[in-house]
Design a protein around this motif. Structure first.
Motif, PDB file in Angstrom:
ATOM      1  N   LEU A   1     -33.301 -67.310 -15.368  1.00 46.96           N
ATOM      2  CA  LEU A   1     -32.339 -66.785 -14.147  1.00 46.96           C
ATOM      3  C   LEU A   1     -32.257 -65.306 -14.084  1.00 46.96           C
ATOM      4  N   ASN A   2     -32.315 -65.175 -12.831  1.00 44.00           N
ATOM      5  CA  ASN A   2     -32.106 -64.115 -11.993  1.00 44.00           C
ATOM      6  C   ASN A   2     -31.008 -63.006 -13.210  1.00 44.00           C
ATOM      7  N   ALA A   3     -31.499 -61.785 -13.850  1.00 41.26           N
ATOM      8  CA  ALA A   3     -30.768 -61.345 -14.964  1.00 41.26           C
ATOM      9  C   ALA A   3     -30.686 -59.888 -14.186  1.00 41.26           C
ATOM     10  N   VAL A   4     -29.329 -59.267 -13.746  1.00 36.64           N
ATOM     11  CA  VAL A   4     -29.216 -57.300 -13.479  1.00 36.64           C
ATOM     12  C   VAL A   4     -28.451 -56.651 -14.548  1.00 36.64           C
ATOM     13  N   THR A   5     -28.611 -56.075 -15.143  1.00 38.35           N
ATOM     14  CA  THR A   5     -28.409 -54.488 -15.848  1.00 38.35           C
ATOM     15  C   THR A   5     -27.050 -54.560 -14.694  1.00 38.35           C
ATOM     16  N   ALA A   6     -25.810 -55.762 -16.290  1.00 40.07           N
ATOM     17  CA  ALA A   6     -25.001 -54.309 -16.011  1.00 40.07           C
ATOM     18  C   ALA A   6     -24.506 -53.310 -16.563  1.00 40.07           C
ATOM     19  N   SER A   7     -24.903 -52.346 -16.908  1.00 38.42           N
ATOM     20  CA  SER A   7     -24.532 -51.560 -17.726  1.00 38.42           C
ATOM     21  C   SER A   7     -25.406 -50.726 -19.143  1.00 38.42           C
ATOM     22  N   ILE A   8     -26.094 -49.645 -19.018  1.00 38.73           N
ATOM     23  CA  ILE A   8     -26.807 -49.494 -19.766  1.00 38.73           C
ATOM     24  C   ILE A   8     -25.959 -48.604 -20.589  1.00 38.73           C
ATOM     25  N   ASP A   9     -25.494 -49.189 -21.663  1.00 42.56           N
ATOM     26  CA  ASP A   9     -24.788 -48.066 -23.083  1.00 42.56           C
ATOM     27  C   ASP A   9     -24.925 -47.401 -23.504  1.00 42.56           C
ATOM     28  N   ARG A  10     -26.735 -46.994 -23.682  1.00 39.72           N
ATOM     29  CA  ARG A  10     -26.813 -45.827 -24.263  1.00 39.72           C
ATOM     30  C   ARG A  10     -28.387 -45.330 -23.840  1.00 39.72           C
ATOM     31  N   LEU A  11     -28.681 -44.138 -24.351  1.00 39.74           N
ATOM     32  CA  LEU A  11     -29.561 -44.040 -23.579  1.00 39.74           C
ATOM     33  C   LEU A  11     -30.572 -42.463 -23.934  1.00 39.74           C
ATOM     34  N   ASP A  12     -30.699 -42.568 -25.028  1.00 44.07           N
ATOM     35  CA  ASP A  12     -30.891 -40.924 -25.940  1.00 44.07           C
ATOM     36  C   ASP A  12     -32.505 -41.089 -25.955  1.00 44.07           C
TER      37      ASP A  12
ATOM     38  N   SER B   1     -34.620 -44.092 -26.826  1.00 37.36           N
ATOM     39  CA  SER B   1     -34.436 -45.886 -27.289  1.00 37.36           C
ATOM     40  C   SER B   1     -33.001 -46.240 -26.295  1.00 37.36           C
ATOM     41  N   ALA B   2     -32.938 -46.686 -26.423  1.00 38.00           N
ATOM     42  CA  ALA B   2     -32.158 -47.440 -25.288  1.00 38.00           C
ATOM     43  C   ALA B   2     -31.061 -49.378 -25.760  1.00 38.00           C
ATOM     44  N   TYR B   3     -30.033 -48.917 -24.791  1.00 38.42           N
ATOM     45  CA  TYR B   3     -29.592 -50.371 -25.397  1.00 38.42           C
ATOM     46  C   TYR B   3     -29.122 -50.805 -24.130  1.00 38.42           C
ATOM     47  N   LEU B   4     -29.368 -51.831 -23.250  1.00 42.53           N
ATOM     48  CA  LEU B   4     -28.797 -52.389 -22.002  1.00 42.53           C
ATOM     49  C   LEU B   4     -28.068 -53.223 -21.588  1.00 42.53           C
ATOM     50  N   ILE B   5     -27.360 -53.662 -20.846  1.00 39.26           N
ATOM     51  CA  ILE B   5     -26.644 -55.490 -21.076  1.00 39.26           C
ATOM     52  C   ILE B   5     -26.882 -56.116 -19.721  1.00 39.26           C
ATOM     53  N   PHE B   6     -27.382 -57.092 -19.686  1.00 42.19           N
ATOM     54  CA  PHE B   6     -27.483 -57.757 -19.211  1.00 42.19           C
ATOM     55  C   PHE B   6     -26.296 -58.794 -18.385  1.00 42.19           C
ATOM     56  N   VAL B   7     -26.467 -59.114 -16.915  1.00 41.81           N
ATOM     57  CA  VAL B   7     -26.072 -60.222 -16.789  1.00 41.81           C
ATOM     58  C   VAL B   7     -26.439 -61.869 -16.111  1.00 41.81           C
ATOM     59  N   ALA B   8     -26.641 -62.469 -16.298  1.00 44.42           N
ATOM     60  CA  ALA B   8     -27.607 -63.646 -15.859  1.00 44.42           C
ATOM     61  C   ALA B   8     -26.547 -63.924 -15.027  1.00 44.42           C
ATOM     62  N   LEU B   9     -27.199 -64.858 -13.262  1.00 42.73           N
ATOM     63  CA  LEU B   9     -26.743 -65.210 -12.204  1.00 42.73           C
ATOM     64  C   LEU B   9     -27.263 -66.858 -12.195  1.00 42.73           C
ATOM     65  N   ASP B  10     -26.627 -67.093 -11.405  1.00 39.25           N
ATOM     66  CA  ASP B  10     -26.897 -68.246 -10.841  1.00 39.25           C
ATOM     67  C   ASP B  10     -27.940 -68.294  -9.725  1.00 39.25           C
ATOM     68  N   GLU B  11     -27.708 -69.109  -8.744  1.00 39.23           N
ATOM     69  CA  GLU B  11     -28.503 -69.091  -7.405  1.00 39.23           C
ATOM     70  C   GLU B  11     -26.995 -68.853  -6.731  1.00 39.23           C
ATOM     71  N   ASN B  12     -25.598 -68.543  -6.693  1.00 39.77           N
ATOM     72  CA  ASN B  12     -24.577 -67.744  -6.116  1.00 39.77           C
ATOM     73  C   ASN B  12     -24.065 -66.623  -6.522  1.00 39.77           C
ATOM     74  N   GLN B  13     -25.076 -66.520  -6.687  1.00 37.28           N
ATOM     75  CA  GLN B  13     -24.600 -65.399  -8.126  1.00 37.28           C
ATOM     76  C   GLN B  13     -23.443 -64.145  -8.284  1.00 37.28           C
ATOM     77  N   MET B  14     -22.874 -65.612  -9.621  1.00 41.34           N
ATOM     78  CA  MET B  14     -22.343 -65.886 -10.072  1.00 41.34           C
ATOM     79  C   MET B  14     -22.428 -65.786 -11.516  1.00 41.34           C
ATOM     80  N   PRO B  15     -21.672 -65.513 -12.795  1.00 40.24           N
ATOM     81  CA  PRO B  15     -22.845 -66.071 -14.308  1.00 40.24           C
ATOM     82  C   PRO B  15     -22.095 -67.139 -15.024  1.00 40.24           C
ATOM     83  N   GLN B  16     -23.964 -66.754 -15.136  1.00 40.69           N
ATOM     84  CA  GLN B  16     -24.317 -68.008 -15.419  1.00 40.69           C
ATOM     85  C   GLN B  16     -24.149 -68.077 -17.244  1.00 40.69           C
ATOM     86  N   HIS B  17     -24.300 -69.325 -17.923  1.00 39.73           N
ATOM     87  CA  HIS B  17     -24.037 -69.079 -19.397  1.00 39.73           C
ATOM     88  C   HIS B  17     -25.678 -69.239 -19.663  1.00 39.73           C
ATOM     89  N   ILE B  18     -25.715 -68.274 -20.422  1.00 40.69           N
ATOM     90  CA  ILE B  18     -27.195 -68.582 -21.401  1.00 40.69           C
ATOM     91  C   ILE B  18     -27.641 -69.116 -22.663  1.00 40.69           C
TER      92      ILE B  18
END
Length: 149
Positions: free
Chosen positions: A51-62, A108-125
């Motif tokens: 699915l389309n997945a977008v960056t929700a946050s970058i928890d840490r980037l060192d 090193s980095a930790y990124l949080i992604f959210v999967a989106l459906d065709e309506n740009q709503m969060p989708q179960h992964i």
């Protein structure tokens, strides 16, 4: 529900750094590295979810050490944690001096992604199976980070 392994979506990007990537100090600009880190993580998220997945946050980037013009930048990304609609992707950045062969862990980095459906709503992964001890350790650490968030 179909489970996927960490290796099903893991990726390594390699790119040689050029003068166009340099900052005023003559090293590779952190923003260039950040973009490549986000790109690698996005590919992992897309491969895992389909699915389309977008960056929700970058928890840490060192950044641990500089990357120099001429170095090969190696970015390794894989899933550390999967929730219902979001996932944590861990990224390791290395720089290789192509002349000497020296490889340095530069970030090193930790990124949080959210999967989106065709309506740009969060989708179960799909859930992920952690097979190796290292994958299980990374998952446990990711669970702790999620609790701290």
């Amino acid at each position: 529900m179909t489970y996927k392994s960490v290796q099903d979506s893991a990726i390594t990007l390699v790119q040689q750094m050029s003068q166009a990537d340099a900052n005023l100090a003559g090293n590779v600009h952190g923003g260039v590295i950040m973009k490549l880190v986000d790109t690698a993580a996005a590919i992992v998220a897309r491969r895992h979810t389909g699915l389309n997945a977008v960056t929700a946050s970058i928890d840490r980037l060192d950044f641990h050490s500089p990357v120099f013009v001429g170095n090969l930048l190696r970015i390794m990304a894989s899933i550390n944690y999967v929730g219902k609609t979001s996932m944590e992707i861990g990224v390791r950045v290395e720089a290789e001096d192509v002349v000497s062969g020296e490889v340095r862990h530069t970030g090193s980095a930790y990124l949080i992604f959210v999967a989106l459906d065709e309506n740009q709503m969060p989708q179960h992964i799909p859930p992920v199976v952690f097979e190796t001890d290292k994958e299980k350790e990374r998952n446990c650490a990711a669970v702790e980070r999620r609790i701290m968030r």
